[in-house]
Design a protein around this motif. Structure first.
Motif, PDB file in Angstrom:
ATOM      1  N   GLU A  24      73.333  33.363   0.533  1.00 31.72           N
ATOM      2  CA  GLU A  24      74.369  34.367   0.770  1.00 31.72           C
ATOM      3  C   GLU A  24      74.470  35.234  -0.469  1.00 31.72           C
ATOM      4  OE1 GLU A  24      77.307  31.433   1.135  1.00 31.72           O
ATOM      5  OE2 GLU A  24      76.884  31.015   3.242  1.00 31.72           O
ATOM      6  N   THR A  25      74.661  36.517  -0.257  1.00 29.42           N
ATOM      7  CA  THR A  25      74.852  37.434  -1.376  1.00 29.42           C
ATOM      8  C   THR A  25      75.969  38.408  -1.030  1.00 29.42           C
ATOM      9  OG1 THR A  25      73.786  38.962  -2.923  1.00 29.42           O
ATOM     10  CG2 THR A  25      73.064  39.061  -0.624  1.00 29.42           C
ATOM     11  N   GLU A  81      70.745  42.258  -1.287  1.00 32.20           N
ATOM     12  CA  GLU A  81      70.231  42.110   0.066  1.00 32.20           C
ATOM     13  C   GLU A  81      68.845  42.761   0.154  1.00 32.20           C
ATOM     14  OE1 GLU A  81      71.403  43.063   4.691  1.00 32.20           O
ATOM     15  OE2 GLU A  81      71.857  44.548   3.152  1.00 32.20           O
ATOM     16  N   TYR A 122      66.245  40.605  -1.792  1.00 31.45           N
ATOM     17  CA  TYR A 122      65.837  39.392  -1.074  1.00 31.45           C
ATOM     18  C   TYR A 122      64.960  39.721   0.128  1.00 31.45           C
ATOM     19  CZ  TYR A 122      69.127  36.763  -3.978  1.00 31.45           C
ATOM     20  OH  TYR A 122      69.779  36.193  -5.036  1.00 31.45           O
ATOM     21  N   GLN A 123      65.189  40.852   0.743  1.00 30.04           N
ATOM     22  CA  GLN A 123      64.352  41.255   1.875  1.00 30.04           C
ATOM     23  C   GLN A 123      62.899  41.422   1.442  1.00 30.04           C
ATOM     24  OE1 GLN A 123      66.533  44.678   3.269  1.00 30.04           O
ATOM     25  NE2 GLN A 123      67.682  43.463   4.767  1.00 30.04           N
ATOM     26  N   THR A 140      68.476  39.363   6.995  1.00 36.38           N
ATOM     27  CA  THR A 140      69.919  39.252   7.156  1.00 36.38           C
ATOM     28  C   THR A 140      70.201  38.789   8.572  1.00 36.38           C
ATOM     29  OG1 THR A 140      70.243  41.028   5.562  1.00 36.38           O
ATOM     30  CG2 THR A 140      72.113  40.491   6.989  1.00 36.38           C
ATOM     31  N   ILE A 196      76.357  39.507   8.830  1.00 33.05           N
ATOM     32  CA  ILE A 196      77.161  40.169   7.796  1.00 33.05           C
ATOM     33  C   ILE A 196      78.605  39.805   8.086  1.00 33.05           C
ATOM     34  CG2 ILE A 196      77.891  42.353   6.784  1.00 33.05           C
ATOM     35  CD1 ILE A 196      75.159  43.498   7.643  1.00 33.05           C
ATOM     36  N   TYR A 237      76.480  38.908   2.850  1.00 32.93           N
ATOM     37  CA  TYR A 237      75.247  39.013   3.628  1.00 32.93           C
ATOM     38  C   TYR A 237      74.622  37.619   3.701  1.00 32.93           C
ATOM     39  CZ  TYR A 237      76.091  43.855   2.483  1.00 32.93           C
ATOM     40  OH  TYR A 237      76.686  45.088   2.333  1.00 32.93           O
ATOM     41  N   MET A 286      71.583  35.353   4.677  1.00 31.44           N
ATOM     42  CA  MET A 286      70.161  35.650   4.783  1.00 31.44           C
ATOM     43  C   MET A 286      69.332  34.375   4.943  1.00 31.44           C
ATOM     44  SD  MET A 286      69.866  38.698   1.976  1.00 31.44           S
ATOM     45  CE  MET A 286      68.446  39.429   2.801  1.00 31.44           C
TER      46      MET A 286
END
Length: 92
Positions: free
Chosen positions: A44-45, A51, A54-55, A61, A64, A82, A84
């Motif tokens: 989680e961020t 986000e 990390y993608q 994700t 949200i 977010y 993920m």
């Protein structure tokens, strides 16, 4: 998916050490280990910038969540989280 997820609770760098690639190396290692063991990695961020970061490492994700939205005080920014997930790569 229960039982197949590893939770990455905290990944941070001291401000003086940011931008030197240490976090990326650590995250790549975590992803490789998850791939090896065929485990999903969840995190989680609270940052839109994170986000996007990390993608780049294969996280998607999945939700949200808006927390602490105060309807009475419209000036207050909501707290957005977010959620993920990165599924293991088939290449491992």
């Amino acid at each position: 998916m229960a039982g197949c997820v590893w939770y990455l609770q905290t990944l941070a760098a001291h401000p003086k050490m940011r931008g030197k690639g240490y976090g990326g190396r650590l995250l790549r290692s975590i992803c490789r280990i998850g791939d090896f063991y065929k485990k999903c990695v969840y995190l989680e961020t609270e940052s839109l910038n994170n986000e996007a970061l990390y993608q780049k490492y294969g996280f998607q994700t999945i939700e949200i969540v808006t927390l602490c939205e105060n309807q009475k005080e419209k000036e207050t920014q909501p707290f957005i989280m977010y959620c993920m997930l990165r599924k293991p790569s088939n290449d491992a």
